[in-house]
Write an enzyme that holds these catalytic residues in place. Structure first.
Site, PDB file in Angstrom:
ATOM      1  N   ASP A  95      27.882 -52.220-111.822  1.00 51.56           N
ATOM      2  CA  ASP A  95      29.278 -52.517-112.122  1.00 51.56           C
ATOM      3  C   ASP A  95      29.471 -52.708-113.630  1.00 51.56           C
ATOM      4  OD1 ASP A  95      31.890 -53.484-110.753  1.00 51.56           O
ATOM      5  OD2 ASP A  95      31.453 -55.084-112.202  1.00 51.56           O
TER       6      ASP A  95
ATOM      7  N   GLU B 204      28.853 -47.322-113.188  1.00 48.94           N
ATOM      8  CA  GLU B 204      30.296 -47.406-112.963  1.00 48.94           C
ATOM      9  C   GLU B 204      30.972 -47.762-114.280  1.00 48.94           C
ATOM     10  OE1 GLU B 204      34.072 -49.780-111.605  1.00 48.94           O
ATOM     11  OE2 GLU B 204      32.366 -50.512-112.756  1.00 48.94           O
TER      12      GLU B 204
END
Lengths: 672, 672
Positions: A391, A420
Site C-alpha cells: 500500500d 500500489e
C-alpha cells in the site's frame, strides 16, 4: 622480436593490454546502465544485443556471457551479426533468482585469415597464406584436446605441406575443420564489457496473474462480520471465474482511536468496523489477525484452501499505524513528534489524516525500523504468503524498498510484490526499478483510443518494458472511475476486456465489479457510496445479472492463450472509427489473438480494421478464421481490411483467436 | 529518541545512510554513461538535466556540481524544475581542459515546511507549525555565519514567540528570510549521483573551423617542386577567402621503394614524386621534412606566417611506412612478418598495397610503438602545430587513440584532432568518442533533400551531438564525387554552401575546388585524373572563373553569423519542391540565418517554404527582411509561407540573414 613490452610496461595512463583491439559497446537491455535489474520470468528468452567491432577489416567474434548469482562459471551463448556491427545472442534462465550477463569480443585471427583467404585471387598469395594458416591451426591445436587437437594438428601439417592450388583452397576453406578451429579461439586479447548487467528472474506469476480483491469481513452471512472461514467458502466461486490471486485488504486489528465511520465519517459509532488500513490496536499490529476474522490457524487454513484451488492469497502490506498500534508506545523513535510531544499524524496540508501515524524514515533509528518492517514480511512468508500488495509504497523511503525486497528475495525468490503507487510517473518507475514485481498503472483513468494507445505503447515499448510490469485495475475499493459510473454493464465488460488483454497482469475489486456497483458517494466523487473500506457489505453474489460468467470466459481465454500472458507483444491496429480500438498479441509459438473493443458503451459502432496477416502468422492470400472466444462466433476473414461491428447491448468486445488454415492429408481443411 | 542506529548499524546489505531519501537519476547529457566525455568549447553553455524527486510530498532541492579536473572544490549551479520531476541547471566553463559534473539532491526540510505552511488553513495548525519553523530556522542559523546567522536566529525567536495569526503568516512566509534559509540547507542526507560525468572543453576552433587543403609541392612556379616558402606566398590569398586552417598532406620524405607513378601507376619513373602518404626514406621518417619542401626552419616560418594571417597550419598524421622508412630496419618488432621473413605490406584481399607497411598494433612491443607515435605528435606540437588531421585512424587500434589523444591533451589542451575515417558508422562514432575533436562524414555522398535531411538530423539531434563534430568536405584529393563531375559550376557552389552552412566545420581540397576541377581518372571513377596525390600540379589560381570570390562571401557569412558557428541549432524547413532544401540556424543571441539551396544544378527551381517566424525571433504579424549575404539582395517576407526561386545559372543558393524590424525613437523602421 624484442621484448619491448617488458621495458615499457609503465607507459603512463595506458591500458593493461594495448593489443585488446575489439570494442564492445551499447549492450542492451539494461536499466540505468546496470544500476537496476532487467526483469524476466523463469523460462523466458533473454535477447541481448551489443555493438562489437574492431579497427581495420579484421573479423571479430563475440559471445554472450551469463551466470546465476553465486555460480563460479560463466555460461556462454553464441551471438550472430544482425547488421551495422550489431550482434545478438540469447539465453533462457530456467531457475528464479539473480543473474548477470555481459558480452565479450575479440579480434579472431583464424576467422580473419579465413575471410581473407577466400578472397585471395593469386596462387602465390594462397601458398604464403597457407603457411600462416598452418601456424594458426597449430596454435589452435595447442588450446584443444582429444579429437579436436588431433584434427587441428593434422590440418596444420597439411596446410604446411606443398599442395596443388585447387587442393589447397579446398583444404584451407574446409567447413568442418573451420568449425573445429572456431571452438578453440585465441581469446588472450578479448575485451569484455566492463559492466555485468543484473537480471532478476521471477516465477511466471510475476508476468501473468489474475487478481481478485475481496474483503473477508464482508463474506459473513446475514450481516454478520465475516471470518477467514467464510472467506474460504467463497474461494471455489472465485476460482471458477479464473482468478489465481485472491488479495485481501489488511487483516490486522483495527485501531479504535479516531476510528472513521461509514463513508469516511470523522467520528465512528460504537459498532462501526473502521478501515482495515488503520492498522493496530491493543490486540496487536502488523503480525496479528483481526479477532473477528479469526486466528492465525484460521488464516493458514484459508491459505491452504486457496492453494488446493490453484490460487494464492495475497496480503496487503500497509506500513502505517493507527494511534493505538502497539508500535506507537513501544517505539516512539520510529515516529515524528510535534512540538507538544504528540505523535505527528499523516497530513498533506490542508488535508489531515489524524487516524494514521506514518513511520519516520528519517528517524535515527531507521535500521531498527527497517529490520522490524522486514520481519513483518518475513512473518507472513512464514505463514505461507508469497504475494504481497504494498500500500502506498511511494510514501516510504525508496532505499528501504530496495533493501527489504532484495533481502526477502534472497531467501524467497518466489515472493511477488505489487506496488500500489498511483502517483507521478517517475516515482512509479523508480519503485519498479527498486524491485517491485508489478505496478499499479493509470489504466483506471485512460478511456479514449488515443489515451489507451499512447499509454500502452509507452508501457510495452518504452524503456519501462524491461522492469515495469503493469497490473491494470478497472476499479479498486478507493476508485469507482467515471467510466463505470456512467457506462452501465457495457462499460464494465469493455473495461474488463481491456484490462485483461492489454496487460498480462490485471485485477478487479471483486463483488462490486461483478455486480456492476456504480453509485458514487456523491456526484463527481470517485469513491463508492457506502464503501466497503468503512463498513461491512452484504454482496448478493449469486444475482442473475452477475458478470461472473463473462469474467470466467475472459479469464479462460487468458489461460488458454500464451499471447495474453505477456506484455511485450502488443501491437495496435488501425481502425477507421475512433470508438473502436483494436490490437493483436502474438506468442513465441506463433499463436495470436486479436482484440476489438467498442469504447462507446451506448451505441453500436462499426468500421474497418487494417491488419497484417503475415504478422499474425496466416497466409495473406487465403481466408483465415477468427474465433471469438467470448461469444463463440467464428468468422472467415481475408486480406488486410476486415469489417467489424460491436453492439454494446450484446457484447462490447471481440476477443478473437486467429486460426490458421491447415490442410490435412485427406485434403480436408481445418483451422488450428 | 533512542540511539538505535548505533545498535543496528550492521544491517546486512543496507546503505550507509538509509535516511538519504532523495533520488537522482537520468542525468543528461552523457556519452555511454560517463565512459567517454561530452564535448564543448570554452565559453559554451553546458545544460545538465536530471530527474530529482523523493517519496511522499516533501520538497526536494538540487544543485548541479561541476569542477575542472585537478580542482579540489566543486562549483555549484542552481537547478530549476522543468516539469515531470525533471530539473535543469547550467554552467559555462571558460577554460579548456577536462571537467566533471554531477547532480546532488536532498529532501529540504525547510522548503517542505514552507510549502506546507502556505497551504495550512487552520490557525491552530499554523501556531504549531510556527514552532517547527522556529526549530528549522535555529538549525539553519547554526549552519550560517555573520548577518545570515543573526537574521535566522532572530527569525527563529520571532516564530517561537506568541503572535497574531495574520502576523505569523507574514513572518513565516517572508520571502527575504526564506532566501536566507535556503542558502544554508541541511544536506546531511543528500544523494549525489554516483557518476561524475566527464566533459572535454576545447578551444573554439574545435567547434568552428574552415579548412583549406593544399599540397605545398604544387605551390612552385613553372613546374618546379614547390617549397614551404612557395606555400607561404599562397597564404594571403587563402586568408582572403576566409579560411582559418591550412591543411597540408604529409610533408615527410617519400619512400623510393615501390613508389607509385602518376595516376597510381604501379611503377614510378625516375622523376616521379610519389605519394606523400608513402612516408619515410633514407632522409628520415615522421619527424623529418621532405628535402625539396625545405628545412624544419622553413616549416616553422610557414607556421609563423599563417599565424600572422590568423590561420593555422594543420599537419596530416598518417601512421604507416614506406618500405624504406627508417623504422622498418630499426624496429622490425613493430611490423608483422610473412612466413618468408619479409615485412607484411598492407592488404585487404584481393587488394594489395605493397608500397605501404602498416604498424602491427598487436605487437608485443606495443608500448614502445605507442610511445614513439606519441612522440611524433609531440615533435610537431614542438614545432608549433596545434591542428592534426589523422589519416585512416580506423585502421589503428582504438585503445591507442584514446591513450595518445588524452596524453597529448593533458599538456596541450589546445590541440585539435580531425579523424579522417570514411568507414562504418559505429567505427566513426567510436573514434569521436575516444577523443577526436572533429570527424569526416558521409556528407560527400549525400545529395538529395531526403539524404541530407536525414543525415544532418542524425548528426545534430542524435546521441552523437554530444561528441561527434562533423567536418564536411565536398571534395578531397581522393574523392571527386559524382555530384561535382556532372553538375558544373552550380554544383560546386551548391555543395560549398551546403558544407559551409549545414556544418560549423568544413573544408575543401583547395585549388581543385575553386577552379572547378571535375574530370575523373576514368568514367565511373571517383579519383581525379592526374591526381595531385601522385604528381605535381600547376594550378592557375588566378583564373577569371575561380570560385574564390564566392567562397570568400560564404566564409564571411560564417564569420559574421554566430548561428553558423555551431551544429546543435539546425532545423529543417518544409518546402513543396524536392529540389529545394531549406533550413535555419539560430544563435544564442537570437540572431538567425535561413539557407535555401537548389539541389538541381541544371534547372531553375521554385517553391514555397514554410517557416515559423517566432522561432526566428521575428514578429509573425509584421513583415520581416531576409538579406541574402551571397547576392546582397534583400526581400520583405511575411507570415509562414514565402516564395523562393533559384536559378543555378546565377546562384544555386540563398544564405539569408533574418533581419528583425526595429523601430527607432523617431518612428523610423530599420532592420537589425
Amino acid at each position: 622480436m624484442t621484448d619491448a613490452a617488458a621495458v615499457d610496461a609503465t607507459l603512463p595512463g595506458a591500458p593493461a593490454d594495448g593489443a585488446a583491439r575489439a570494442v564492445v559497446e551499447n549492450v542492451r537491455p539494461h536499466v540505468d546502465h546496470g544500476r537496476f535489474a532487467v526483469k524476466r520470468v523463469a523460462g523466458d528468452r533473454v535477447d541481448v544485443e551489443a555493438d562489437c567491432f574492431t579497427d581495420g577489416h579484421d573479423v571479430v567474434a563475440c559471445r554472450l556471457r551469463w551466470r546465476r548469482d553465486g555460480d563460479a562459471q560463466w555460461n556462454e551463448s553464441p551471438m550472430e551479426p544482425i547488421g551495422n556491427d550489431r550482434w545478438r545472442g540469447t539465453f533462457r534462465p530456467e531457475a528464479t533468482g539473480g543473474y548477470r550477463y555481459t558480452v565479450t569480443a575479440w579480434v579472431d585471427a583464424f576467422l580473419s585469415w579465413r575471410h581473407d583467404f577466400a578472397r585471395r585471387n593469386d596462387a602465390d598469395d594462397r601458398r604464403v597464406a597457407a603457411q600462416v594458416g598452418a601456424a594458426l591451426a597449430a596454435a589452435a591445436a595447442e588450446r584443444a584436446s582429444g579429437a579436436d587437437r588431433a584434427a587441428l594438428e593434422r590440418w596444420s601439417r597439411d596446410l604446411a605441406a606443398p599442395q596443388d592450388d585447387a587442393r589447397l583452397r579446398e583444404l584451407a576453406l574446409d567447413e568442418a575443420l573451420a568449425a573445429i578451429a572456431v571452438r578453440h579461439p585465441d581469446r588472450r586479447h578479448a575485451t569484455t564489457y566492463p559492466v555485468a548487467f543484473p537480471l532478476l528472474v521471477e516465477r511466471e506469476r510475476a508476468r501473468f496473474s489474475t487478481w481478485y480483491e475481496l474483503f473477508p469481513r464482508s463474506c459473513g452471512t446475514a450481516g454478520a462480520h465475516g471470518t477467514f472461514a467464510d472467506c474460504a467458502q467463497r474461494l471455489p466461486a472465485i476460482a471458477r471465474m479464473g482468478f489465481d490471486v485472491v488479495y485481501l485488504p489488511p487483516i490486522h486489528p483495527i485501531g479504535r482511536v479516531r476510528r472513521k465511520g461509514p463513508n469516511n465519517a470523522l467520528v465512528a459509532g460504537p459498532d462501526d468496523v473502521g478501515s482495515p488500513w488503520a492498522i493496530g490496536a491493543a490486540e496487536g499490529g502488523h503480525t496479528a489477525t483481526h479477532p473477528q476474522l479469526g486466528t492465525l490457524a484460521d488464516f493458514r487454513a484459508l491459505v491452504a484452501r486457496a492453494r488446493e484451488l490453484s490460487m494464492e492469497i495475497a496480503l496487503d502490506i500497509a506500513f502505517q499505524c493507527a494511534p493505538d498500534h502497539p508500535y506507537v508506545a513501544a517505539h516512539p523513535e520510529w515516529f515524528r513528534h510535534r512540538p507538544d510531544g504528540s505523535v505527528q499524524y499523516a497530513e498533506n496540508p490542508p488535508k489531515k489524516y489524524q487516524d494514521i501515524y506514518p513511520f519516520d524514515f528519517e528517524s535515527r533509528a531507521w535500521p531498527a525500523l527497517w529490520r522490524e518492517l522486514h520481519d513483518v514480511f518475513a512473518f507472513w512468508i512464514g505463514e505461507g504468503v508469497r504475494v504481497f500488495r504494498v500500500d502506498n509504497p511511494h510514501t516510504k523511503a525508496f532505499p528501504f524498498w530496495e533493501w527489504v525486497i532484495a533481502r526477502l528475495r534472497e531467501r524467497h525468490p518466489d515472493v511477488i510484490f505489487l506496488s500500489e503507487a498511483f502517483t507521478r510517473p517517475k516515482v512509479m518507475h523508480r519503485l519498479a526499478k527498486l524491485g517491485f514485481s508489478q505496478s499499479y498503472t493509470y489504466f483506471t483513468w485512460r478511456n479514449t483510443k488515443r489515451e489507451l494507445t499512447e499509454y500502452f505503447t509507452e508501457l510495452t515499448a518504452g524503456p519501462g518494458r524491461e522492469y515495469f510490469r503493469p497490473n491494470c485495475w478497472p476499479n479498486t475499493p478507493d476508485i469507482l472511475p467515471e467510466n463505470l459510473q456512467v457506462g452501465g454493464r457495457a462499460a464494465f465488460m469493455a473495461r474488463l476486456v481491456l484490462a485483461a488483454t492489454l496487460a498480462a497482469n490485471y485485477g478487479i475489486y471483486g463483488p462490486a465489479f461483478e455486480l456492476g456497483e456504480a453509485v458514487p458517494r456523491e456526484p463527481g466523487a470517485e469513491e463508492y457510496l457506502d464503501s466497503e473500506k468503512y463498513a461491512l457489505r452484504d454482496w448478493p453474489v449469486d444475482r442473475e445479472d452477475s458478470l461472473a460468467p463473462f469474467i470466467a470466459r475472459v479469464n479462460a481465454a487468458r489461460r488458454d492463450n500464451p499471447a495474453l500472458q505477456r506484455d511485450d507483444n502488443l501491437a495496435f491496429l488501425e481502425t477507421d472509427n475512433e470508438q473502436l480500438i483494436a490490437y493483436t498479441k502474438t506468442a513465441e509459438d506463433g499463436s495470436g489473438v486479436l482484440v476489438v473493443v467498442n469504447l462507446d458503451p451506448h451505441h453500436v459502432q462499426s468500421g474497418w480494421l487494417v491488419l497484417d496477416p503475415g504478422h499474425l502468422g496466416v497466409d495473406e492470400s487465403r481466408p483465415f478464421q477468427v474465433h471469438d472466444l467470448l461469444s463463440g462466433a467464428r468468422f472467415l476473414w481475408s486480406g488486410r481490411r476486415n469489417f467489424v461491428q460491436l453492439d454494446p447491448a450484446r457484447a462490447p468486445a471481440h476477443l478473437f483467436r486467429i486460426r490458421r488454415r491447415v490442410r490435412t492429408e485427406r485434403d480436408f481443411d481445418y483451422f488450428l
